[in-house]
Motif scaffolding. Structure first.
Motif, short mmCIF file in Angstrom:
data_model
loop_
_atom_site.label_atom_id
_atom_site.label_comp_id
_atom_site.label_asym_id
_atom_site.label_seq_id
_atom_site.Cartn_x
_atom_site.Cartn_y
_atom_site.Cartn_z
N ASP A 18 4.52 12.94 -1.63
CA ASP A 18 5.24 11.72 -2.02
C ASP A 18 4.25 10.57 -2.23
N ASP A 19 4.34 9.92 -3.39
CA ASP A 19 3.41 8.83 -3.71
C ASP A 19 3.49 7.69 -2.69
N VAL A 20 4.63 7.55 -2.07
CA VAL A 20 4.80 6.48 -1.07
C VAL A 20 3.74 6.62 0.04
N PHE A 22 0.69 7.84 -0.27
CA PHE A 22 -0.62 7.43 -0.80
C PHE A 22 -0.77 5.91 -0.81
N TYR A 23 0.35 5.22 -1.01
CA TYR A 23 0.31 3.75 -1.10
C TYR A 23 0.81 3.08 0.19
N ALA A 24 0.90 3.85 1.27
CA ALA A 24 1.47 3.31 2.52
C ALA A 24 0.63 2.16 3.08
N SER A 59 3.09 -2.97 -9.80
CA SER A 59 2.23 -4.11 -9.46
C SER A 59 1.57 -3.94 -8.10
N SER A 60 0.81 -4.97 -7.73
CA SER A 60 0.11 -4.97 -6.44
C SER A 60 0.10 -6.42 -5.95
N TRP A 61 -1.00 -6.82 -5.33
CA TRP A 61 -1.09 -8.22 -4.83
C TRP A 61 -1.55 -9.18 -5.93
N GLY A 76 8.44 -8.47 -9.71
CA GLY A 76 7.44 -7.43 -9.48
C GLY A 76 8.07 -6.16 -8.95
N HIS A 77 7.35 -5.07 -9.18
CA HIS A 77 7.78 -3.78 -8.64
C HIS A 77 6.53 -3.03 -8.20
N GLY A 78 6.65 -2.24 -7.16
CA GLY A 78 5.51 -1.42 -6.75
C GLY A 78 5.89 -0.51 -5.61
N LEU A 79 4.87 -0.08 -4.88
CA LEU A 79 5.12 0.87 -3.79
C LEU A 79 4.70 0.33 -2.43
N GLN A 96 10.10 0.94 -5.33
CA GLN A 96 10.78 2.13 -5.87
C GLN A 96 9.74 3.13 -6.35
N ASN A 97 9.93 4.38 -5.93
CA ASN A 97 9.06 5.45 -6.41
C ASN A 97 9.59 5.94 -7.76
N LEU A 98 8.87 5.60 -8.81
CA LEU A 98 9.34 5.95 -10.17
C LEU A 98 9.18 7.44 -10.47
N ASN A 99 8.46 8.15 -9.63
CA ASN A 99 8.38 9.60 -9.85
C ASN A 99 9.55 10.33 -9.19
N ILE A 100 10.37 9.57 -8.46
CA ILE A 100 11.59 10.14 -7.87
C ILE A 100 12.80 9.61 -8.63
N ILE A 116 2.47 -3.27 -17.49
CA ILE A 116 2.10 -2.14 -16.62
C ILE A 116 0.58 -2.05 -16.68
N VAL A 117 -0.07 -2.32 -15.56
CA VAL A 117 -1.53 -2.33 -15.54
C VAL A 117 -2.03 -1.22 -14.62
N ALA A 118 -2.82 -0.33 -15.18
CA ALA A 118 -3.38 0.79 -14.40
C ALA A 118 -2.28 1.51 -13.63
N GLY A 119 -1.14 1.67 -14.27
CA GLY A 119 0.00 2.30 -13.61
C GLY A 119 0.55 3.50 -14.36
N GLN A 121 -0.70 5.78 -15.82
CA GLN A 121 -1.42 7.04 -15.58
C GLN A 121 -0.90 7.82 -14.38
N TYR A 122 0.00 7.21 -13.58
CA TYR A 122 0.56 7.91 -12.42
C TYR A 122 2.01 8.33 -12.64
N LEU A 123 2.54 8.06 -13.82
CA LEU A 123 3.95 8.38 -14.09
C LEU A 123 4.11 9.85 -14.46
C1 LIG Z 1 -4.19 1.24 -9.48
S1 LIG Z 1 -2.79 0.40 -8.85
C2 LIG Z 1 -2.58 -0.93 -10.01
C3 LIG Z 1 -1.80 -2.05 -9.41
C4 LIG Z 1 -1.69 -3.31 -10.24
N1 LIG Z 1 -0.95 -3.11 -11.47
C5 LIG Z 1 -3.04 -3.96 -10.48
O1 LIG Z 1 -3.37 -4.25 -11.63
O2 LIG Z 1 -3.75 -4.21 -9.51
C6 LIG Z 1 -1.50 1.51 -9.25
C7 LIG Z 1 -0.11 1.01 -8.89
O3 LIG Z 1 0.86 1.86 -9.49
C8 LIG Z 1 2.03 1.84 -8.72
N2 LIG Z 1 2.49 3.22 -8.56
C9 LIG Z 1 1.74 4.33 -8.46
N3 LIG Z 1 2.52 5.42 -8.32
C10 LIG Z 1 3.79 4.97 -8.38
C11 LIG Z 1 5.06 5.58 -8.30
N4 LIG Z 1 5.19 6.90 -8.12
N5 LIG Z 1 6.16 4.80 -8.39
C12 LIG Z 1 6.05 3.48 -8.55
N6 LIG Z 1 4.89 2.83 -8.63
C13 LIG Z 1 3.77 3.56 -8.53
C14 LIG Z 1 1.73 1.17 -7.39
O4 LIG Z 1 2.35 -0.09 -7.39
C15 LIG Z 1 0.22 1.01 -7.42
O5 LIG Z 1 -0.18 -0.17 -6.81
#
Ligand SMILES: C[S@@+](CC[C@H](N)C(=O)[O-])C[C@H]1O[C@@H](n2cnc3c(N)ncnc32)[C@H](O)[C@@H]1O
Length: 215
Positions: A18-20, A22-24, A59-61, A76-79, A96-100, A116-119, A121-123
Motif C-alpha cells: 500500500d502506497d500509504v 511508503f508515505y507514512a 502534493s506535499s509541503w 491540495g491532495h496527497g498521502l 486519498q490513495n489514487l491507486n485504490i 501534478i508535480v512528480a506524481g 509517475q506513481y499512478l
Molecule cells: C515525489 S512526491 C512529489 C510531491 C509534490 N508534488 C512535490 O512537488 O514536492 C510524490 C507525491 O505523489 C503522491 N502520491 C504518490 N503515490 C500516490 C498515491 N498512490 N495516491 C495518491 N498520491 C500519491 C504523494 O502525495 C507524494 O508526495
C-alpha cells in the motif's frame, strides 16, 4: 467512460505494498532541484490566472506556486497529512490513495487549474484519474503535469520505470487523449544549475511538462 491504455503488466510496480505505508513518514525535502522548481514556478506565473481555483494533486509541503500571486483557492491532495498541513499555499486538503480509489471528491466543472508535480509517475490507473480530471475541471481549465528524470523506482509502475523521458511525455499525452482531452502541449527543456556550476555550463534537473486544456 474510462478508456484503458495500460495492460495489467504495465501497471505493476516492484513494491506492491500500500502506497500509504511508503508515505507514512513526512519527507520535508525538495524532490526537484532549484533550477527545475524555478522553471515550474515561472510556468505557473505565465499560465495560471490569479482568480483561479487551483488543485495541487499529489502534493506535499510545497506547491511551487509564485509567492506573490494569490489564487481564489488552492486545494491540495496527497498521502501524508503532516506534509499537507505544513503546505502554506493550501486552503484545504484531503488524503486519498489514487491507486485504490480514483474518484476525485470535487464537483463537476469546479477547478480552473490542476497541477501534478512528480506524481503521475506513481499512478497505476492514470486513465481513471484523467477522466475524473476532465469531469472536475472547468472549460478552458488547464492541467499541468510536470516531471523530471527521476523517481522512487520501486513505486513507479512498469510503464514509467521502463520508459525514457520522451516515452514519458508521449505516454501522459496518450492517456489524456484516450479520455477525451484534446492533444496536449509537450515541453522538454534542459535547465541550468544554480551558482558556480551553472556558470560553467552545469545542468539542473531537466524539465518536462504536459499541458492540456479542457475544451
Ligand atoms: C515525489 S512526491 C512529489 C510531491 C509534490 N508534488 C512535490 O512537488 O514536492 C510524490 C507525491 O505523489 C503522491 N502520491 C504518490 N503515490 C500516490 C498515491 N498512490 N495516491 C495518491 N498520491 C500519491 C504523494 O502525495 C507524494 O508526495
Amino acid at each position: 467512460m474510462v478508456v484503458e491504455v495500460l495492460s495489467e503488466v504495465q501497471r505493476r510496480k516492484w513494491d506492491a505494498s500500500d502506497d500509504v505505508l511508503f508515505y507514512a513518514e513526512p519527507r520535508f525535502v525538495q524532490h526537484l532541484d532549484g533550477a527545475f522548481r524555478a522553471r515550474l514556478t515561472r510556468l505557473y506565473r505565465e499560465r495560471l490566472a490569479s482568480r483561479a481555483v487551483v488543485l495541487d494533486l499529489m502534493s506535499s509541503w510545497v506547491s511551487h506556486l509564485p509567492d506573490d500571486v494569490q489564487y481564489e483557492r488552492v486545494v491540495g491532495h496527497g498521502l501524508n497529512e503532516k506534509e499537507l498541513a505544513a503546505n502554506k499555499r493550501l486552503d484545504s486538503y484531503w488524503l486519498q490513495n489514487l491507486n485504490i480509489d480514483q474518484t476525485i471528491p470535487l464537483k463537476n466543472d469546479s477547478v480552473d487549474a490542476t497541477l501534478i508535480v512528480a506524481g503521475w509517475q506513481y499512478l497505476q490507473y492514470p486513465e481513471a484519474v484523467s477522466a475524473e480530471l476532465l469531469r472536475i475541471m472547468r472549460p478552458g481549465g488547464q492541467l499541468i503535469v510536470a516531471f523530471s528524470n527521476r523517481m522512487f523506482f520501486t513505486k513507479a509502475p512498469q510503464i514509467w520505470a521502463d520508459g525514457s523521458d520522451r516515452d514519458h511525455l508521449a505516454y501522459v499525452a496518450e492517456v489524456l487523449i484516450a479520455q477525451g482531452w484534446p492533444k496536449p502541449e509537450l515541453m522538454a527543456e534542459p535547465t541550468r544549475a544554480s551558482g558556480l556550476q551553472g556558470l560553467i555550463g552545469g545542468h539542473g534537473d531537466p524539465f518536462f511538462a504536459v499541458i492540456a486544456t479542457k475544451p
